[in-house]
Write an enzyme that holds these catalytic residues in place. Sequence first.
Site, PDB file in Angstrom:
ATOM      1  CG  PHE A 128      27.443  25.311 -17.567  1.00  0.00           C
ATOM      2  CD1 PHE A 128      26.666  25.275 -18.712  1.00  0.00           C
ATOM      3  CD2 PHE A 128      28.376  26.323 -17.425  1.00  0.00           C
ATOM      4  CE1 PHE A 128      26.829  26.233 -19.705  1.00  0.00           C
ATOM      5  CE2 PHE A 128      28.542  27.285 -18.411  1.00  0.00           C
ATOM      6  CZ  PHE A 128      27.759  27.240 -19.557  1.00  0.00           C
ATOM      7  CG  ASP A 206      26.043  27.510 -11.155  1.00  0.00           C
ATOM      8  OD1 ASP A 206      25.176  28.397 -11.289  1.00  0.00           O
ATOM      9  OD2 ASP A 206      27.053  27.427 -11.884  1.00  0.00           O
ATOM     10  CE1 TYR A 231      24.849  34.494 -19.047  1.00  0.00           C
ATOM     11  CE2 TYR A 231      26.391  35.722 -17.677  1.00  0.00           C
ATOM     12  CZ  TYR A 231      26.051  34.573 -18.362  1.00  0.00           C
ATOM     13  OH  TYR A 231      26.910  33.507 -18.377  1.00  0.00           O
ATOM     14  CE  LYS A 232      23.135  31.239 -18.127  1.00  0.00           C
ATOM     15  NZ  LYS A 232      23.873  30.140 -17.521  1.00  0.00           N
ATOM     16  NE  ARG A 385      19.837  25.548 -23.569  1.00  0.00           N
ATOM     17  CZ  ARG A 385      20.690  26.224 -22.804  1.00  0.00           C
ATOM     18  NH1 ARG A 385      21.027  25.762 -21.617  1.00  0.00           N
ATOM     19  NH2 ARG A 385      21.214  27.356 -23.215  1.00  0.00           N
TER      20      ARG A 385
HETATM   21  C1  LIG Z   1      25.252  30.132 -17.597  1.00  0.00           C
HETATM   22  C2  LIG Z   1      25.977  29.328 -16.609  1.00  0.00           C
HETATM   23  C3  LIG Z   1      27.279  29.682 -16.217  1.00  0.00           C
HETATM   24  C4  LIG Z   1      27.949  30.835 -16.894  1.00  0.00           C
HETATM   25  O1  LIG Z   1      29.139  31.169 -16.327  1.00  0.00           O
HETATM   26  P1  LIG Z   1      29.911  32.484 -16.791  1.00  0.00           P
HETATM   27  O2  LIG Z   1      31.083  32.506 -15.939  1.00  0.00           O
HETATM   28  O3  LIG Z   1      28.979  33.631 -16.656  1.00  0.00           O
HETATM   29  O4  LIG Z   1      30.245  32.306 -18.253  1.00  0.00           O
HETATM   30  C5  LIG Z   1      27.886  28.924 -15.237  1.00  0.00           C
HETATM   31  N1  LIG Z   1      27.262  27.869 -14.677  1.00  0.00           N
HETATM   32  C6  LIG Z   1      26.016  27.495 -15.049  1.00  0.00           C
HETATM   33  C7  LIG Z   1      25.360  26.331 -14.394  1.00  0.00           C
HETATM   34  C8  LIG Z   1      25.346  28.209 -16.033  1.00  0.00           C
HETATM   35  O5  LIG Z   1      24.111  27.855 -16.412  1.00  0.00           O
END
Ligand SMILES: *Cc1c(COP(=O)(O)O)cnc(C)c1O
Length: 425
Positions: A128, A206, A231-232, A385
């Site tokens: 990401f 992660d 939040y996912k 997606r």
């Molecule tokens: C959604 C996601 C994030 C989000 O990070 P925030 O700090 O909450 O914006 C980070 N890493 C991955 C791999 C994600 O899928």
Amino acid sequence: MEFSTDRFYAEALDAVDPLKTFRHRFMIPDPSMIYMDGNSLGRLTSAAITSLDEEIRYRWGDRLIRSWNESWYSKSLDLGDRIGELLGAEPGEVIISDSTSVNLYKLAWAAIHYQAGKNNILTDDLNFPSDLYILEGLTSQNPPWKVSLAKSADGLTVCMNELEDAFDDGTGLVCLSHVAYKSSFKYDITEVTRLAHKKDTLILWDLSHSAGVVPIDLKASQVDMAIGCTYKYLNAGPGAPAFLYIRKDLQEQLQNPVQGWFGARDPFAFSTTYSPAKGLRKFLTGTPPILSMSAMEEALSMIRKAGIDNIRKKSEAQSEYMVSLVERWLVPLGCRLGSPQEVSKRGSHISITHNEAYRINQAMILPPEGMPVIIPDFREPDNIRLGIAPLYTSYQEIFDTIGRIRDIISQKSYLDYSNDRKGVT
Ligand SMILES: *Cc1c(COP(=O)(O)O)cnc(C)c1O
């Protein structure tokens, strides 16, 4: 049941789905709207409304500052333990704090300072972007550390050889997403962790795209550190704070680079010098966002009730069903599967690629009068997606989504939409 492209087949699969009643726990104000983005922002549960309401009216409105001692002060640790249960961690190995990006910075900083003498963080080019930015920033502030990228040959997956080849003598930390945000490629946590340890490095996972939908056993996999979103698939609401994990025997050896009063041994001693709290609490920094934590508990107990293995089982069945429809209907129209073919190598979303992906997405979200609204998301340059959240996604929704994409492409109705990107895609 033999696979069929008939809608009755989807209805039959829904009818025998052992998790079907969980959908009733979510707020679904418009049942005709199909939500395929639970991997980006999970749906709202009715229980979350109740707990937020209670938090606001009673704990904030009535109890006011007394609520810190009554419940808020230990909330980051209490909820961390609940998430820890889901992830196979011991009590005291997970806390809730900050955002995923900030937690990544804190843990990666701690890891590279622990790994003195090394100079290289290994990640991959499927990761990401925020994770890559954080690591880039961290290493540029801490020379001679640098980031090296394992490269995916097919753009979808990273195989063990590609990863192993990217190690060098300076590698001190491996930092990867368990499930890739775009292709949905899923690493084998145990295998990669074993490789990292064989190479004498620490590993930081992660779990943003897997927590709550893929079974994880941090202890059995001997993971050093992990972070992830709530939040996912954990449905804790927009901007809900993230979690971080450090295995017990590593905790005393790592330091938080942002040492604030919430991580101090005794914040209310108001001492003029910092001394860290014992255990993971030292990784807290400032006052946590209490209201944003209040939806988490109910969502976690729902996942526990459904059972993470049952959730994964349904997720696999649904993504296999979706892939079959994609192959039957969309591949002949110029789409490609942008995810691994093999279900064991995927998380819970599916990517489809098409060179008109953006406009197809717009046609799904903003359909003509009388057509259902379908919400996927778009990832540059050509990915549609589709998130499968087994607690509320139905087989009929999957059927209707792929059927709608087929119609949009075959009727070329995407031509009615602009290709200009909106702020959030
Ligand atoms: C959604 C996601 C994030 C989000 O990070 P925030 O700090 O909450 O914006 C980070 N890493 C991955 C791999 C994600 O899928």
